[in-house]
Design a protein around this motif. Sequence first.
Motif, short mmCIF file in Angstrom:
data_model
loop_
_atom_site.label_atom_id
_atom_site.label_comp_id
_atom_site.label_asym_id
_atom_site.label_seq_id
_atom_site.Cartn_x
_atom_site.Cartn_y
_atom_site.Cartn_z
N HIS A 143 -4.42 4.54 7.57
CA HIS A 143 -3.35 3.39 7.14
C HIS A 143 -2.58 3.31 8.55
N HIS A 144 -2.28 1.86 8.77
CA HIS A 144 -1.52 1.56 10.18
C HIS A 144 -0.23 0.81 9.48
N GLN A 145 0.86 1.05 10.11
CA GLN A 145 2.29 0.35 9.89
C GLN A 145 2.60 -0.64 11.20
N SER A 179 0.76 -1.06 -0.05
CA SER A 179 0.03 0.08 -0.01
C SER A 179 0.67 1.40 0.03
N VAL A 180 1.92 1.19 0.63
CA VAL A 180 3.01 2.33 0.83
C VAL A 180 3.52 2.66 -0.61
N ALA A 181 3.94 1.42 -1.13
CA ALA A 181 4.84 1.62 -2.69
C ALA A 181 3.54 2.01 -3.56
N PHE A 182 2.43 1.84 -3.22
CA PHE A 182 1.25 2.20 -4.31
C PHE A 182 1.02 3.79 -3.93
N GLY A 242 -4.06 4.87 -0.48
CA GLY A 242 -2.79 5.76 -0.98
C GLY A 242 -2.96 6.95 -0.88
N PHE A 243 -3.95 7.80 -1.08
CA PHE A 243 -4.12 9.08 -0.72
C PHE A 243 -4.02 9.54 0.93
N THR A 244 -4.42 8.70 1.62
CA THR A 244 -4.44 8.96 3.06
C THR A 244 -3.05 8.95 3.43
N ILE A 245 -2.27 7.98 3.07
CA ILE A 245 -0.86 7.76 3.16
C ILE A 245 0.01 8.85 2.65
N LEU A 246 -0.44 9.55 1.59
CA LEU A 246 0.49 10.61 1.21
C LEU A 246 0.11 11.90 2.04
N LYS A 247 -1.15 11.83 2.53
CA LYS A 247 -1.59 13.21 3.38
C LYS A 247 -1.28 12.65 4.85
#
Length: 157
Positions: A155-157, A82-85, A145-150
């Motif tokens: 998203h939890h890691q 998901s992070v790479a996406f 993907g957009f929530t990761i970028l923002k």
Amino acid sequence: MNIKLLCIGKTDKQELQDLTEVYVKRLQFYTKFEMEIIPDLKKVKNLDENQQKTKEGELILSKVQNSDFVVLLDENGKQLSSVAFSEYLQKRMNTGLKQLVFVIGGPYGFSDEVYKRADSKLSLSKMTFSHQMVRLFITEQIYRGFTILKNEPYHHQ
């Protein structure tokens, strides 16, 4: 950047439609997103697998502009976390791309002509999913993907 999801055939399960619509609505806060459904072919009993792929391919290609970046959702495509996406989405946005088009093919996949037009191929999993489920999964992953970028807490890691 606009994002379009091109799909062959309608979803016959209301539950999947409703879940997909949740992410379509959420995506409106981040980007212009549209899902376009190409109607199922009629009289497919008279067509072999290649003829069906060719006819569906013509319909897909008629919905794609020359300037679009076309990504096929294909079992043999590249798999990303998901992070790479999210980084993949950011890279497309950084190029000044006008429209990113994800394509979900019909039951037999894509014609050779669609493969030739594609700019990229992604796979959601080595497993096979119904085309209706793939709509939900890719829409959720674009949202994720957009929530990761923002840097949002979805998203939890």
